[in-house]
Design an enzyme around this catalytic site. Structure first.
Site, PDB file in Angstrom:
ATOM      1  N   ASP A  49       0.834  -1.204   0.000  1.00 25.57           N
ATOM      2  CA  ASP A  49       0.000   0.000   0.000  1.00 25.57           C
ATOM      3  C   ASP A  49       0.868   1.253   0.000  1.00 25.57           C
ATOM      4  O   ASP A  49       0.577   2.225  -0.711  1.00 25.57           O
ATOM      5  CB  ASP A  49      -0.905  -0.026   1.241  1.00 25.57           C
ATOM      6  CG  ASP A  49      -1.759   1.218   1.356  1.00 25.57           C
ATOM      7  OD1 ASP A  49      -2.579   1.473   0.469  1.00 25.57           O
ATOM      8  OD2 ASP A  49      -1.595   1.964   2.350  1.00 25.57           O
ATOM      9  N   GLU A 121      -1.974  -5.429  -3.653  1.00 23.23           N
ATOM     10  CA  GLU A 121      -0.990  -4.655  -2.897  1.00 23.23           C
ATOM     11  C   GLU A 121       0.135  -5.548  -2.398  1.00 23.23           C
ATOM     12  O   GLU A 121       1.307  -5.145  -2.392  1.00 23.23           O
ATOM     13  CB  GLU A 121      -1.673  -3.950  -1.724  1.00 23.23           C
ATOM     14  CG  GLU A 121      -2.609  -2.838  -2.153  1.00 23.23           C
ATOM     15  CD  GLU A 121      -3.390  -2.242  -1.006  1.00 23.23           C
ATOM     16  OE1 GLU A 121      -3.925  -1.126  -1.166  1.00 23.23           O
ATOM     17  OE2 GLU A 121      -3.494  -2.885   0.060  1.00 23.23           O
TER      18      GLU A 121
END
Length: 225
Positions: A49, A121
């Site tokens: 992320d 992610e």
């Protein structure tokens, strides 16, 4: 480590071959099938992320050198939010190689937006750990592609846009009410109603409250505008 044919094909779809394939396997391992000797992808998701955020922030600055922070922020949010990550995951058929427990598989886990977004992610982080920032940046820019240049200047999420619509007309912020919840605990389905001060209302159904709220807000915005 010997990789299965489907994971080798996945590497081709993302355009990156791992030096340490165990990182990729971990990135594709959901908590429902993890164990003491098989860690899940949550820590990689956390890292991915952040890597995605840095790449997107840099790309947006390069794409529009005259944009203000206020203009860049909604575009950034649109590119890094879970829905977009899940869309990219579908683009490379990540769901086909996700390692899931039986209950998640039976509940359609390979199609779930949250699982796909988290795993995308994690894959980004795995590339970063395998070969560094530039390799991860190359993968991200390739997979996100035209999304960066085509993201709308006003790329607010529906809930934010609806709240601003109400505020501009001196109405109270929209309220969100859970109308119903169905399905088993491991795969709930929520119906959410969004209501404005004047009584205008729309409903939407999704596999999480957040998704249902966003869908309801989008439906109401479409009706209003």
């Amino acid at each position: 480590m010997k990789l299965s044919a489907d994971i080798k094909a996945f590497q081709q779809r993302i355009g990156y071959e791992f030096k340490n394939p165990e990182l990729l396997v971990r990135a594709l391992t959901h908590g429902s099938v993890s164990s003491a000797t098989r860690p899940d992808n949550q820590r990689l998701e956390f890292l991915g992320d952040r890597v995605l955020g840095l790449v997107m922030a840099t790309a947006l600055l390069e794409a529009d050198k005259g944009a203000t922070e206020g203009q860049l922020a909604p575009r950034f949010n649109a590119l890094v939010r879970k829905e977009t990550c899940a869309d990219v995951a579908r683009q490379v058929d990540l769901g086909a190689v996700l390692k899931l427990g039986r209950s998640e598989m039976l509940s359609g886990g390979r199609r779930k937006q949250a699982l796909l977004g988290d795993a995308m992610e994690a894959v980004i982080a795995a590339v970063y750990r395998d070969a560094g920032f530039e390799a991860a940046q190359d993968v991200i820019l390739r997979l996100w592609g035209d999304r960066i240049n085509s993201v709308e200047a006003d790329a607010r999420d529906p809930k934010t846009a609806l709240q601003e619509w109400a505020q501009a007309r001196r109405q109270k912020p929209p309220s969100y009410v859970e109308v119903s919840r169905s399905g088993p605990d491991h795969a709930p389905v929520f119906t959410i109603a969004v209501r404005l001060q004047d009584g205008t209302e729309e409903q939407a159904t999704a596999g999480s409250k957040r998704q249902a709220e966003q869908a309801a807000a989008k439906a109401l915005l479409s009706r209003l505008t």
